[in-house]
Write a protein that holds these residues in place. Structure first.
Motif, PDB file in Angstrom:
ATOM      1  N   GLN A 139     -15.255 -12.951 -10.611  1.00  0.00           N
ATOM      2  CA  GLN A 139     -14.520 -13.044  -9.353  1.00  0.00           C
ATOM      3  C   GLN A 139     -13.712 -11.766  -9.095  1.00  0.00           C
ATOM      4  O   GLN A 139     -13.655 -11.271  -7.963  1.00  0.00           O
ATOM      5  N   SER A 166     -11.714 -18.275  -4.115  1.00  0.00           N
ATOM      6  CA  SER A 166     -11.175 -19.055  -3.000  1.00  0.00           C
ATOM      7  C   SER A 166      -9.812 -18.510  -2.591  1.00  0.00           C
ATOM      8  O   SER A 166      -9.178 -17.766  -3.332  1.00  0.00           O
ATOM      9  N   ARG A 201     -16.308 -16.319   6.199  1.00  0.00           N
ATOM     10  CA  ARG A 201     -16.331 -17.769   6.392  1.00  0.00           C
ATOM     11  C   ARG A 201     -17.070 -18.123   7.682  1.00  0.00           C
ATOM     12  O   ARG A 201     -17.762 -19.138   7.751  1.00  0.00           O
ATOM     13  N   TRP A 203     -17.875 -12.934  -3.789  1.00  0.00           N
ATOM     14  CA  TRP A 203     -16.624 -13.551  -4.238  1.00  0.00           C
ATOM     15  C   TRP A 203     -16.702 -15.074  -4.130  1.00  0.00           C
ATOM     16  O   TRP A 203     -16.343 -15.812  -5.057  1.00  0.00           O
ATOM     17  N   ARG A 204     -17.206 -15.571  -3.009  1.00  0.00           N
ATOM     18  CA  ARG A 204     -17.355 -17.017  -2.824  1.00  0.00           C
ATOM     19  C   ARG A 204     -18.400 -17.580  -3.782  1.00  0.00           C
ATOM     20  O   ARG A 204     -18.219 -18.655  -4.350  1.00  0.00           O
TER      21      ARG A 204
END
Length: 211
Positions: free
Chosen positions: A9, A186, A96, A180-181
């Protein structure tokens, strides 16, 4: 399958910081670290990596991003840090939105593949490839709202080559945000897991060696 660890991450987050940090550098100084820029472009073509490290050609590839990440967590109120963080937040927000648009994801994939085809004839940072990736960004991500507004010296930003590099870097930042997701990152971790991220970033920077 990408390993969902703090290190993975942190590498992906460093990838976002590196790309957005280079956007800031280009906008204010009209130049970027060529090696760090090449890594960002490479990350766009790493569509089937063995792990997160491979996306950046090794930990050292995001050494600059790790430095920026550590500075941000250590001194978040610095004006320079705030500018980069604004870009990072915007990138995470746009990512997103992007995942809800499969057609746009396909369009980006096709645009990146087109640029990859050009890399047979040119170095990956050749102006033709950068222009192709910038066009991909313009046709896709830049149509989402709110658009990322880059602040800097107008003389640098109005230069066509610089403008293409900025758009390519923002596309690379989105790519790292997707990563990253995928690694389990998060918004919650950004707020409450900062200590773990800082520790991982410091260890990874040591592993990366002198930049």
């Amino acid at each position: 399958m990408i390993q969902r660890s703090t290190n993975e991450q942190t590498l992906a987050l460093a990838g976002i910081f590196q790309a957005t940090g280079l956007v800031r550098d280009l906008a204010h100084e009209g130049k970027v670290r060529s090696d760090a820029f090449a890594v960002c472009v490479h990350s766009l073509f790493a569509t089937n990596p063995a792990n997160t490290e491979a996306v950046y050609g090794g930990v050292a590839g995001v050494g600059y991003g790790l430095e920026l990440l550590i500075k941000q967590i250590g001194d978040p109120r610095s004006p320079q840090n705030l500018e980069v963080v604004k870009y990072v937040v915007n990138v995470l927000h746009l990512e997103r939105q992007l995942v809800k648009r499969p057609a746009m994801l396909q369009q980006i994939s096709a645009g990146v593949e087109k640029a990859r085809g050009q890399s047979v004839h040119f170095d990956i940072t050749h102006e033709n490839i950068i222009a192709s990736l910038a066009s991909c960004y313009l046709d896709t991500i830049s149509t989402l709202t709110p658009r990322i507004v880059v602040a800097g010296a107008q003389g640098h930003l109005s230069n066509p080559d610089n403008a293409n590099k900025v758009r390519t870097l923002l596309l690379a930042a989105i790519r790292s945000a997707v990563l990253w997701r995928q690694c389990g990152g998060s918004r919650w971790q950004l707020f409450f897991g900062r200590r773990h991220i800082l520790s991982a970033a410091q260890q990874l920077l040591v592993e990366a060696g002198p930049g």
